[in-house]
Design a protein around this motif. Structure first.
Motif, PDB file in Angstrom:
ATOM      1  N   UNK A 540      34.610  24.877  32.105  1.00 12.96           N
ATOM      2  CA  UNK A 540      34.255  25.991  31.222  1.00 12.96           C
ATOM      3  C   UNK A 540      34.959  27.274  31.657  1.00 12.96           C
ATOM      4  N   UNK A 541      35.280  27.380  32.929  1.00  8.28           N
ATOM      5  CA  UNK A 541      35.989  28.569  33.405  1.00  8.28           C
ATOM      6  C   UNK A 541      37.382  28.662  32.759  1.00  8.28           C
ATOM      7  N   UNK A 542      38.020  27.500  32.571  1.00 10.10           N
ATOM      8  CA  UNK A 542      39.327  27.522  31.924  1.00 10.10           C
ATOM      9  C   UNK A 542      39.206  27.879  30.444  1.00 10.10           C
ATOM     10  N   UNK A 543      38.089  27.488  29.819  1.00  8.15           N
ATOM     11  CA  UNK A 543      37.857  27.913  28.433  1.00  8.15           C
ATOM     12  C   UNK A 543      37.774  29.430  28.357  1.00  8.15           C
ATOM     13  N   UNK A 548      38.413  31.598  24.836  1.00  5.12           N
ATOM     14  CA  UNK A 548      37.600  30.948  23.820  1.00  5.12           C
ATOM     15  C   UNK A 548      36.635  31.953  23.200  1.00  5.12           C
ATOM     16  N   UNK A 549      36.407  31.914  21.881  1.00  2.18           N
ATOM     17  CA  UNK A 549      35.521  32.880  21.212  1.00  2.18           C
ATOM     18  C   UNK A 549      34.111  32.877  21.795  1.00  2.18           C
ATOM     19  N   UNK A 550      33.501  34.025  21.836  1.00  5.61           N
ATOM     20  CA  UNK A 550      32.189  34.175  22.474  1.00  5.61           C
ATOM     21  C   UNK A 550      31.051  33.586  21.656  1.00  5.61           C
ATOM     22  N   UNK A 551      31.317  33.161  20.394  1.00  2.00           N
ATOM     23  CA  UNK A 551      30.241  32.576  19.589  1.00  2.00           C
ATOM     24  C   UNK A 551      30.161  31.057  19.734  1.00  2.00           C
ATOM     25  N   UNK A 552      31.030  30.473  20.578  1.00  2.00           N
ATOM     26  CA  UNK A 552      30.969  29.031  20.822  1.00  2.00           C
ATOM     27  C   UNK A 552      29.855  28.705  21.813  1.00  2.00           C
ATOM     28  N   UNK A 553      29.295  27.477  21.733  1.00  2.00           N
ATOM     29  CA  UNK A 553      28.233  27.104  22.688  1.00  2.00           C
ATOM     30  C   UNK A 553      28.649  27.253  24.146  1.00  2.00           C
ATOM     31  N   UNK A 556      27.876  30.614  25.949  1.00  2.00           N
ATOM     32  CA  UNK A 556      26.504  31.106  26.059  1.00  2.00           C
ATOM     33  C   UNK A 556      25.984  31.106  27.488  1.00  2.00           C
ATOM     34  N   UNK A 557      26.846  30.820  28.424  1.00  2.00           N
ATOM     35  CA  UNK A 557      26.453  30.808  29.829  1.00  2.00           C
ATOM     36  C   UNK A 557      26.230  32.230  30.311  1.00  2.00           C
ATOM     37  N   UNK A 558      25.254  32.456  31.180  1.00  2.00           N
ATOM     38  CA  UNK A 558      24.989  33.830  31.647  1.00  2.00           C
ATOM     39  C   UNK A 558      26.149  34.451  32.426  1.00  2.00           C
ATOM     40  N   UNK A 564      35.160  35.614  32.522  1.00  2.00           N
ATOM     41  CA  UNK A 564      36.210  36.074  31.614  1.00  2.00           C
ATOM     42  C   UNK A 564      36.854  37.356  32.144  1.00  2.00           C
ATOM     43  N   UNK A 565      36.050  38.225  32.725  1.00  2.00           N
ATOM     44  CA  UNK A 565      36.590  39.462  33.300  1.00  2.00           C
ATOM     45  C   UNK A 565      37.422  39.161  34.548  1.00  2.00           C
ATOM     46  N   UNK A 566      36.983  38.199  35.369  1.00  2.00           N
ATOM     47  CA  UNK A 566      37.787  37.765  36.525  1.00  2.00           C
ATOM     48  C   UNK A 566      39.168  37.331  36.070  1.00  2.00           C
ATOM     49  N   UNK A 567      39.194  36.539  34.980  1.00  2.00           N
ATOM     50  CA  UNK A 567      40.476  36.051  34.471  1.00  2.00           C
ATOM     51  C   UNK A 567      41.324  37.207  33.954  1.00  2.00           C
ATOM     52  N   UNK A 568      40.692  38.128  33.219  1.00  2.00           N
ATOM     53  CA  UNK A 568      41.447  39.240  32.634  1.00  2.00           C
ATOM     54  C   UNK A 568      42.044  40.125  33.708  1.00  2.00           C
ATOM     55  N   UNK A 569      41.278  40.382  34.778  1.00  2.00           N
ATOM     56  CA  UNK A 569      41.728  41.300  35.827  1.00  2.00           C
ATOM     57  C   UNK A 569      42.432  40.566  36.977  1.00  2.00           C
ATOM     58  N   UNK A 570      42.548  39.243  36.845  1.00  2.00           N
ATOM     59  CA  UNK A 570      43.238  38.442  37.869  1.00  2.00           C
ATOM     60  C   UNK A 570      42.594  38.608  39.243  1.00  2.00           C
ATOM     61  N   UNK A 571      41.244  38.569  39.291  1.00  2.00           N
ATOM     62  CA  UNK A 571      40.512  38.632  40.557  1.00  2.00           C
ATOM     63  C   UNK A 571      40.199  37.197  40.980  1.00  2.00           C
TER      64      UNK A 571
END
Length: 602
Positions: A540-543, A548-553, A556-558, A564-571
């Motif tokens: 799911x981390x790769x999704x 992946x759109x935020x309205x997909x099941x 819905x993970x907390x 997603x922010x880790x991926x965006x900021x390359x942390x």
């Protein structure tokens, strides 16, 4: 006028009944002379009429024993001696070692007939063998392949076995592992008393998990139709979902479980006896835990006499280990490591010198494709172009090593994932054995450039010139070698990850490559792997990394937004071009898996 010719035969010609074959061929043609083993293969001197000697040489090339592979026959003229008779002479262990060792072969039809004949002295004897079948590579300590250099050295032949061994007309003439109930290995069932085989069968039928000492190591066995037995094995072995292999007693039982092609049936019943991945029948009478969510079953048929006597119904037969450890092959180690898994141990007292897992193959468009090349194939060499002797150390996952010499690549048995000390030791012991067995003195060592692989660290510790071979170039070069071409080609390498020349993790690569080098012509767009290795275990981390759109099941993970922010900021998110990680992202989006328990599961 008679001539005498010295003959040198090279290839897989030891441990396969080649000397008895030569003896029979020569005496049948009325020729005199001798035959013996040495460190290079088989040496022969043959004397008689020139045309008859010619027929003898033709027979060597065209009618060798079932398990023999004749690679080269060379001759030289000798002075005629005029003596009669043909003899098998003692072996010569001196000189440069060039002899090849045979792979372990499934029990032949002749031995099976004796195994099932109440009038035969080897009736129901679990270690019956002859020159056409039985243990080879797993019991060999050294060459030439003679009994003193195998783990049968401690079993002195009884009178009847010695008579067979010395009789040129007998199928066991110079069969090195020859034995019988009077002089050979014996079974015991720990901790039970009494007749081991009936008690072991009763334990399996009652739902127990049984550790069985096999040809190349220990298996863990359980009744494949029993939900409770399979669940107990999974729980104790810490193997949540990865499919188990199933051994069936015969081809009819295999057909009940799977839809089989002619090629798959030939593999199942052939002398190599690998695990064959075959399409599962919807109504297959197997516990759901055998291969959860999988449309295929890994099937195999008995390949030792013990299996023929023990397996009466579909039985899970999986490697005797805790997940991620190498297969147990020494008795004391097995009794210790498998004590928390097995309810009982079916043991024997013939030592296993080299641990060897079962091979795994599949048939694709009529061709046999190896998934795991080990028992029944190793150490048969693969022909390659001649070059310097090389030790190639392999990568981390599904490791095998390789030694090259004289246009042959000796690919090791399956070692496993080099992620712990036990597997590293198996890797090191395997290299030491191959170096000695095939007398290779490497001039260069090849390794994967990933700095954290244990195989790489091993290579860099050796006092040899080293060559780092990029992971995906190695994939493509192996395809070139397999197809006996040098390139250049457009090579497409899709996998999980491999260390790239730019420091990122590759895995969706288009390379213009030959055997010497490559140009990276194209690749999947690199994306972050949030959490590094955690992104492999949690697809799911790769999704999230792929946006992946935020309205997909799956979103819905907390912790979705954090990742997603880790991926965006390359942390803590190294870049990868891996096709495997793209497959993971798609699997997570489709709801197939968002966590995995084994490689490639999603």
């Amino acid at each position: 006028m008679d001539v005498r010719v010295g003959v040198r035969v090279e290839g897989v010609v030891q441990g396969v009944g080649f000397r008895p074959f030569v003896h029979g061929l020569a005496t049948g043609l009325g020729l005199s002379g001798l035959v013996g083993n040495d460190a290079r293969g088989v040496f022969i001197e043959v004397e008689g009429a020139p045309d008859v000697v010619g027929r003898f040489l033709e027979g060597l090339r065209t009618r060798p024993p079932r398990l023999a592979v004749v690679e080269r026959v060379t001759t030289r003229r000798l002075d005629a001696e005029g003596r009669g008779g043909f003899a098998i002479v003692g072996s010569d262990a001196s000189g440069e070692r060039r002899a090849l060792v045979s792979w372990d072969s499934a029990t032949c039809d002749d031995c099976l007939r004796e195994l099932r004949d109440p009038g035969d002295r080897r009736y129901r004897y679990p270690f019956i063998n002859c020159t056409n079948c039985g243990p080879r590579f797993t019991i060999v300590r050294d060459v030439p392949y003679d009994r003193p250099y195998t783990t049968m050295a401690g079993f002195a032949m009884c009178g009847p076995c010695a008579a067979e061994y010395e009789d040129p007309a007998d199928r066991r003439f110079h069969a090195q592992p020859v034995c019988c109930p009077s002089c050979g290995p014996a079974l015991t069932l720990h901790p039970h008393a009494g007749d081991p085989l009936p008690a072991a069968r009763d334990l399996l039928a009652g739902g127990a998990v049984l550790a069985v000492k096999g040809l190349g190591g220990y298996h863990l066995a359980a009744r494949a139709a029993s939900e409770d037995a399979v669940a107990a094995l999974r729980s104790r072995k810490h193997r949540e979902d990865k499919p188990f292999a199933v051994m069936v007693p015969d081809l009819a039982a295999a057909r009940d479980l799977c839809v089989l092609s002619a090629a798959e049936e030939e593999l199942l019943t052939g002398p190599r006896r690998p695990i064959v991945l075959a399409r599962r029948r919807p109504d297959a009478a197997l516990a759901s835990g055998v291969a959860p969510g999988n449309g295929h079953i890994g099937l195999m048929l008995p390949y030792t006499p013990l299996h023929h006597l023990l397996i009466t119904e579909p039985t899970v037969l999986t490697s005797g280990n805790v997940s991620d450890e190498p297969i147990a092959h020494r008795d004391d180690d097995a009794l210790h490591r498998l004590a928390g898994i097995a309810d009982a141990f079916l043991l024997h007292d013939r030592a296993i010198h080299t641990r060897t897992d079962d091979s795994v193959v599949r048939v694709f468009r009529g061709r046999t494709l190896p998934i795991r090349r080990s028992r029944g194939y190793t150490p048969e060499p693969v022909p390659i172009a001649k070059g310097r002797p090389v030790l190639a150390c392999g990568a981390e996952l599904k490791n095998t090593f390789c030694l090259t010499r004289d246009g042959r690549a000796f690919i090791s048995h399956h070692i496993g994932d080099l992620e712990n000390y036990e597997t590293l030791r198996a890797f090191e012991e395997g290299i030491e054995h191959f170096l000695r067995l095939f007398d290779v003195k490497p001039e260069v060592i090849a390794y994967d450039p990933h700095p954290e692989y244990l195989s790489t660290k091993y290579a860099l510790d050796q006092e040899l010139p080293g060559v780092a071979v990029q992971h995906h170039h190695a994939h493509i070069a192996s395809c070139l070698a397999d197809n006996e071409t040098d390139g250049p080609v457009i090579g497409v390498a899709f996998d999980g990850t491999g260390y790239g020349t730019d420091g990122t993790l590759w895995g969706g690569e288009f390379l213009i490559a030959d055997l010497r080098g490559f140009e990276r012509a194209g690749h999947l767009e690199p994306v972050p792997m949030p959490g590094g290795a955690a992104a492999i275990r949690e697809p799911w981390r790769m999704a999230a990394a792929y946006g992946a759109p935020s309205d997909l099941p799956v979103a819905r993970r907390p912790d979705w937004s954090t990742v997603a922010e880790m991926a965006r900021r390359r942390i803590n998110a190294p870049l990868t071009s891996s096709m495997g990680r793209l497959f993971d992202a798609v699997a997570a989006v489709l709801g197939v898996r968002d966590r995995i328990n084994y490689e490639g599961q999603a």
